[in-house]
Write a protein that holds these residues in place. Structure first.
Motif, short mmCIF file in Angstrom:
data_model
loop_
_atom_site.label_atom_id
_atom_site.label_comp_id
_atom_site.label_asym_id
_atom_site.label_seq_id
_atom_site.Cartn_x
_atom_site.Cartn_y
_atom_site.Cartn_z
N ALA A 75 0.14 10.07 -11.17
CA ALA A 75 -0.38 9.18 -12.27
C ALA A 75 -0.82 7.71 -11.75
CB ALA A 75 0.66 9.04 -13.03
N HIS A 76 -0.76 7.62 -10.37
CA HIS A 76 -1.00 6.16 -9.77
C HIS A 76 -1.47 6.20 -8.50
CE1 HIS A 76 -0.76 1.64 -10.15
NE2 HIS A 76 -0.97 1.69 -8.66
N ILE A 77 -2.83 6.05 -8.25
CA ILE A 77 -3.45 6.09 -7.04
C ILE A 77 -4.80 5.38 -6.84
CG2 ILE A 77 -4.32 8.60 -7.41
CD1 ILE A 77 -3.72 9.32 -4.44
N HIS A 78 -5.17 4.89 -5.61
CA HIS A 78 -6.31 4.31 -5.54
C HIS A 78 -7.11 5.11 -4.59
CE1 HIS A 78 -4.84 0.18 -7.29
NE2 HIS A 78 -3.70 0.76 -6.73
N TYR A 79 -8.37 5.54 -5.08
CA TYR A 79 -8.88 6.44 -4.20
C TYR A 79 -9.91 5.65 -3.36
CZ TYR A 79 -14.14 6.64 -5.50
OH TYR A 79 -15.53 6.51 -5.83
N THR A 230 -2.70 -0.21 -15.42
CA THR A 230 -2.81 -1.56 -14.59
C THR A 230 -1.41 -1.68 -14.02
OG1 THR A 230 -3.50 -3.89 -14.98
CG2 THR A 230 -1.96 -2.75 -16.60
N HIS A 231 -1.30 -3.09 -13.25
CA HIS A 231 -0.14 -3.07 -12.45
C HIS A 231 0.79 -4.10 -13.38
CE1 HIS A 231 -2.95 -1.75 -9.36
NE2 HIS A 231 -1.92 -1.35 -8.84
N LEU A 232 1.98 -3.87 -13.11
CA LEU A 232 2.94 -4.77 -13.61
C LEU A 232 4.26 -5.08 -12.91
CD1 LEU A 232 3.98 -6.13 -16.35
CD2 LEU A 232 4.54 -4.17 -17.29
N GLY A 269 1.76 0.53 -13.26
CA GLY A 269 2.31 0.62 -11.77
C GLY A 269 3.24 -0.15 -11.72
N HIS A 270 4.46 0.29 -11.09
CA HIS A 270 5.62 -0.34 -10.47
C HIS A 270 6.75 -0.90 -11.35
CE1 HIS A 270 3.24 0.07 -7.19
NE2 HIS A 270 2.24 -0.65 -7.59
N CYS A 271 6.70 -1.91 -12.08
CA CYS A 271 7.39 -2.55 -12.96
C CYS A 271 8.97 -2.56 -12.37
CB CYS A 271 7.68 -1.68 -14.23
SG CYS A 271 6.06 -1.42 -15.09
N THR A 320 1.93 8.00 -5.99
CA THR A 320 1.96 7.73 -4.62
C THR A 320 1.41 6.44 -4.43
OG1 THR A 320 -0.29 8.50 -4.18
CG2 THR A 320 1.31 10.21 -3.85
N ASP A 321 0.44 5.77 -5.34
CA ASP A 321 -0.02 4.40 -4.98
C ASP A 321 -0.41 4.49 -3.64
OD1 ASP A 321 -0.68 1.73 -5.68
OD2 ASP A 321 0.99 0.89 -4.93
N VAL A 322 -1.33 5.53 -3.05
CA VAL A 322 -1.99 5.35 -1.88
C VAL A 322 -3.17 4.34 -2.26
CG1 VAL A 322 -4.04 6.51 -0.80
CG2 VAL A 322 -1.58 7.72 -1.13
ZN LIG Z 1 -1.32 0.21 -7.32
#
Ligand SMILES: [Zn+2]
Length: 442
Positions: A75-79, A230-232, A269-271, A320-322
């Motif tokens: 549910a969170h990855i940067h292609y 988004t990221h938080l 993402g993250h929190c 993963t947040d690749v």
């Molecule tokens: Zn990210």
């Protein structure tokens, strides 16, 4: 009765029926079972003996001894960051400027976007991931490339154009107007077309003016079944910089709340560094958190507290947040999540981890009627998992079998701690095997 072609896949069937946090037995495990598939969807599951009687004419693909489970959902990855995985570099904000922004700049070229999109989708399949929610770049071409690559396989893909109108190189910034117009065009072109879903994607508060965040909120109100990502609260310097850019907000979450971006279709993402007040507000809004352990360790961002998130009723997934994350493998991700939670004195159960990569993730994405389990009518997006493909995995399995401890929990935990892409024997989308390709630039 209509005569439908049915295919049977034989193996040890495993899937969740609900959250193991509510009911530890909320799963089905059928040793020597069968997954019956018709027209790309799940028809039934059951024991091999009984299913063979029901579907005596059906073909059987034999994966005896291997696990058959729903494909992973990341549910969170940067292609666009596929190429910069594992690049050496300090913390989040340095890493963005040194590696990420130069890599994303390349996506003004549609050829480059096509090449990376093809690589990315194949790498997901090789690792057993059948759906992801991905960030693209600011370029509409990058979104077209990824939806096009996913559509070749009828894969369920969620992605969207990055919105950034400040604090990034000029080639990577848009404006409030351009970001809005390009997003609308992409939503009309791709959202709900086949299995594609659009995600409104402001990168984070530092790279968006309040006007751009408001525009993102407006987009979601105009297209309420789109998603938001988004990221938080990933990193302490990021939080400080955000609060200095938004001095009239009392905390980071308020920046997104004021723009209408905190919804039950938002994945943050993250929190890692949320205050208790922020956690309560996130929980009551029904928004979700993607915990990305390999990224948090790699960038030194901090230790997300899963026990606390569960206590406060937050919805969480693993991701993963690749390429802040160091592996496409959700098995590796579950292994690192376990270690991060050990440092919080919370030995997360292997069932909780696996749930948060399958049905739990599908629920966060409101797609539990389509993916994440083997419920009848879901798409037949599944993986075939081999327990022991390395000497260490084999000797561990032998030991557990010899001592009568080869139970489901130990089986799944071993995959999480020792497993990776080598354990994924096959990946199926809509009941069709995907052939893994090794993509290199010509
Ligand atoms: Zn990210």
């Amino acid at each position: 009765m209509i005569n439908r072609k049915v295919e049977l896949f034989r193996g040890d069937i495993f899937y969740f029926t609900s959250s193991p946090l509510e009911d530890i037995h909320a799963y089905r495990y059928i040793p020597d079972g069968v997954l019956a598939v018709s027209e790309g969807k799940i028809l039934a599951t059951g024991s091999f003996v009984e299913m063979k009687k029901c579907f005596s004419d059906a073909s059987v693909t034999d994966f005896s001894g291997k696990l058959l489970m729903p494909g992973f959902i990341d549910a969170h990855i940067h292609y666009p960051q596929s190429e910069i995985i594992g690049m050496y570099g300090r913390q989040l904000l340095d890493w963005l400027h040194e590696y990420t922004f130069p890599a994303e700049t390349m996506f003004s070229s549609p050829e480059h976007a096509d090449y990376i999109a093809d690589f990315f989708v194949n790498e997901l399949f090789r690792n057993g991931t059948t759906t992801c929610m991905a960030y693209a770049t600011v370029h509409p071409e990058s979104v077209n490339a990824l939806f096009t690559a996913a559509s070749q396989y009828n894969m369920c893909m969620l992605t969207g154009k990055m919105l950034m109108d400040r604090n990034a190189p000029e080639q990577l910034t848009d404006t409030v107007e351009r970001g809005g117009t390009e997003s609308r065009t992409l939503i009309e072109a791709w959202h709900n077309k086949g299995r594609n879903r659009y995600v409104i994607t402001p990168r984070f508060a530092i790279s968006c003016t309040d006007k751009q965040l408001s525009e993102a909120g407006r987009l979601h109100r105009d297209y309420p079944d789109t998603y938001i990502q988004t990221h938080l609260s990933e990193n302490k310097s990021e939080i400080d910089q955000t609060l200095s850019l938004y001095p009239d907000c009392s905390d980071y979450l308020e920046v997104y709340e004021r723009a209408g971006l905190v919804t039950e279709r938002t994945v943050f993402g993250h929190c890692i560094h949320l205050s208790e007040a922020e956690s309560h507000r996130l929980a009551s809004a029904g928004a979700a958190i993607a915990h990305c352990p390999t990224s948090n360790l790699f960038l030194g961002s901090g230790l997300f507290n899963m026990r606390e998130a569960n206590r406060l009723g937050l919805q969480t997934t693993l991701a993963t947040d690749v390429a802040g994350g160091t592996s496409f493998s959700m098995l590796r991700t579950m292994g690192e999540a376990y270690k991060v939670q050990q440092l919080n004195a919370y030995p997360m159960s292997p069932f909780e981890s696996l749930y948060k990569c399958t049905l739990g993730s599908a629920r966060v994405l409101k797609l539990e009627d389509e993916i994440g389990s083997f419920k009848e009518g879901c798409y037949a997006d599944f993986i075939v998992v081999e327990d022991a493909v390395t000497p260490s995995q084999q000797i561990r399995k032998d030991c557990l079998q010899r001592t009568g401890k080869w139970d489901l929990e130990n089986r799944i935990f071993g995959l999480q701690i020792l497993g990776d892409d080598r354990n994924i024997a096959a990946t199926y989308i809509e009941g069709k095997a995907v052939k893994f390709k090794f993509i290199t630039r010509e």
